[in-house]
Design an enzyme around this catalytic site. Structure first.
Site, mmCIF file in Angstrom:
data_model
loop_
_atom_site.group_PDB
_atom_site.id
_atom_site.type_symbol
_atom_site.label_atom_id
_atom_site.label_comp_id
_atom_site.label_asym_id
_atom_site.label_seq_id
_atom_site.Cartn_x
_atom_site.Cartn_y
_atom_site.Cartn_z
ATOM 1 N N GLY A 16 25.244 64.735 -9.397
ATOM 2 C CA GLY A 16 26.614 64.307 -9.378
ATOM 3 C C GLY A 16 26.329 63.098 -8.257
ATOM 4 N N ARG A 95 23.405 63.021 -22.531
ATOM 5 C CA ARG A 95 23.434 63.387 -23.571
ATOM 6 C C ARG A 95 23.790 61.925 -24.472
ATOM 7 N NH1 ARG A 95 23.118 67.448 -26.314
ATOM 8 N NH2 ARG A 95 22.538 69.973 -24.238
ATOM 9 N N ILE A 96 23.072 61.826 -25.536
ATOM 10 C CA ILE A 96 23.592 60.047 -26.582
ATOM 11 C C ILE A 96 24.054 60.508 -26.817
ATOM 12 C CG2 ILE A 96 21.753 58.941 -28.230
ATOM 13 C CD1 ILE A 96 19.151 59.755 -27.254
ATOM 14 N N ASN A 111 26.891 52.508 -18.403
ATOM 15 C CA ASN A 111 25.968 53.435 -17.923
ATOM 16 C C ASN A 111 25.304 53.073 -16.394
ATOM 17 O OD1 ASN A 111 24.289 55.920 -18.258
ATOM 18 N ND2 ASN A 111 22.458 54.657 -18.792
ATOM 19 N N HIS A 113 21.330 53.008 -14.892
ATOM 20 C CA HIS A 113 20.118 53.706 -15.467
ATOM 21 C C HIS A 113 19.032 53.401 -14.122
ATOM 22 C CE1 HIS A 113 16.108 54.762 -17.846
ATOM 23 N NE2 HIS A 113 16.002 53.414 -17.587
ATOM 24 N N THR A 145 26.402 51.153 -25.917
ATOM 25 C CA THR A 145 25.461 50.521 -27.270
ATOM 26 C C THR A 145 25.087 51.870 -27.801
ATOM 27 O OG1 THR A 145 23.941 49.231 -27.397
ATOM 28 C CG2 THR A 145 26.319 48.303 -27.075
ATOM 29 N N LEU A 148 19.926 53.110 -27.849
ATOM 30 C CA LEU A 148 19.925 53.876 -26.341
ATOM 31 C C LEU A 148 19.609 52.985 -24.482
ATOM 32 C CD1 LEU A 148 19.870 56.680 -24.622
ATOM 33 C CD2 LEU A 148 17.604 56.898 -25.177
ATOM 34 N N GLU A 178 22.268 52.654 -5.907
ATOM 35 C CA GLU A 178 23.043 53.219 -7.126
ATOM 36 C C GLU A 178 24.530 54.026 -6.321
ATOM 37 O OE1 GLU A 178 20.428 55.357 -10.685
ATOM 38 O OE2 GLU A 178 20.821 56.693 -9.410
HETATM 39 C C1 GRF Z 1 20.760 58.721 -11.561
HETATM 40 O O1 GRF Z 1 19.512 58.266 -10.833
HETATM 41 C C2 GRF Z 1 21.115 58.025 -13.243
HETATM 42 O O2 GRF Z 1 20.332 56.274 -12.725
HETATM 43 C C3 GRF Z 1 21.305 58.296 -14.174
HETATM 44 O O3 GRF Z 1 21.206 59.364 -13.335
HETATM 45 C C4 GRF Z 1 21.095 60.574 -12.901
HETATM 46 C C5 GRF Z 1 21.469 60.769 -11.903
HETATM 47 O O4 GRF Z 1 21.775 61.493 -10.277
HETATM 48 N N1 GRF Z 1 21.050 57.920 -15.225
HETATM 49 P P1 GRF Z 1 23.473 61.985 -9.955
HETATM 50 O O5 GRF Z 1 23.984 63.057 -10.961
HETATM 51 O O6 GRF Z 1 24.507 61.194 -9.739
HETATM 52 O O7 GRF Z 1 22.737 62.328 -8.244
#
Ligand code: GRF
Length: 195
Positions: A16, A95-96, A111, A113, A145, A148, A178
């Site tokens: 998180g 989860r998908i 999301n 990624h 969507t 995936l 991110e």
């Molecule tokens: C991130 O790298 C995100 O891109 C991917 O899962 C990771 C989650 O990291 N979908 P965190 O739990 O927010 O530290």
């Protein structure tokens, strides 16, 4: 920044750190988003502790408590409907989500990624980028969507891969990107600048 609060739900499965970045942006009044619930499919996700510390309601919905994926999705959908979020933010949710869930919340689920999609959908993106000899790597925020990691792209940020980078160092650098980008994009939704 608009003054009306913009309710969002965040779905996690683990650490998180992106959730924390969003919590911090809200605390710093960088966005009018308000996290109305954090839902995890893992009872031991550290992100749940982060949410509780910030006074945010949490729920655990485990796939193992349901006989099939559809019923898990239905429970998740019913839970989210109670909180009426305008945006559902997947932040490391492993989860998908099935077609009915995606259609029910059409255009409201995003999301993050860790790759420059459409390159490297799926897992182990950092190692794959290195193995493929990529010179750049990055992060993508996209609408969810039924396909995936293939929904419309909202934003990307990138960095150069250094010769000495490993999957671990790249992961750390990508996390920093991110943590900056996700709160910024959520704020654009809150300000009604993304449809
Ligand atoms: C991130 O790298 C995100 O891109 C991917 O899962 C990771 C989650 O990291 N979908 P965190 O739990 O927010 O530290």
């Amino acid at each position: 920044m608009t003054t009306a609060l913009y309710p969002i739900a965040i779905l996690i499965s683990g650490n998180g750190s992106n959730l924390q970045a969003i919590i911090d942006a809200i605390s710093a009044k960088k966005t009018s988003a308000q996290i109305v619930v954090v839902i995890s499919d893992q009872a031991n996700a550290y992100g749940l502790e982060r949410a509780k510390k910030a006074g945010i309601p949490t729920k655990v919905i485990s796939q193992q408590d349901f006989p099939n994926h559809n019923q898990f999705d239905t429970e998740l959908q019913n839970c989210l409907d109670q909180y009426q979020p305008k945006l559902i933010v997947l932040a490391g949710f492993m989860r998908i989500l099935g077609p009915e869930f995606v259609q029910h919340f059409h255009g409201k689920v995003i999301n993050i990624h860790p790759s420059l999609l459409p390159k490297f959908p799926g897992l182990k993106t950092h190692q794959r980028a290195i193995d493929e000899g990529e010179t750049e790597h990055g992060v993508t925020i996209h609408f969810v969507t039924e396909d995936l990691d293939n929904g419309p792209i909202i934003a990307q940020a990138k960095l150069a891969i250094a010769p000495e980078d490993t999957a671990e160092t790249l992961q750390q650098k990508i996390h920093q990107l991110e943590h900056q980008l996700y709160p910024e994009i959520i704020n654009l939704f809150a300000e009604d600048k993304i449809k």
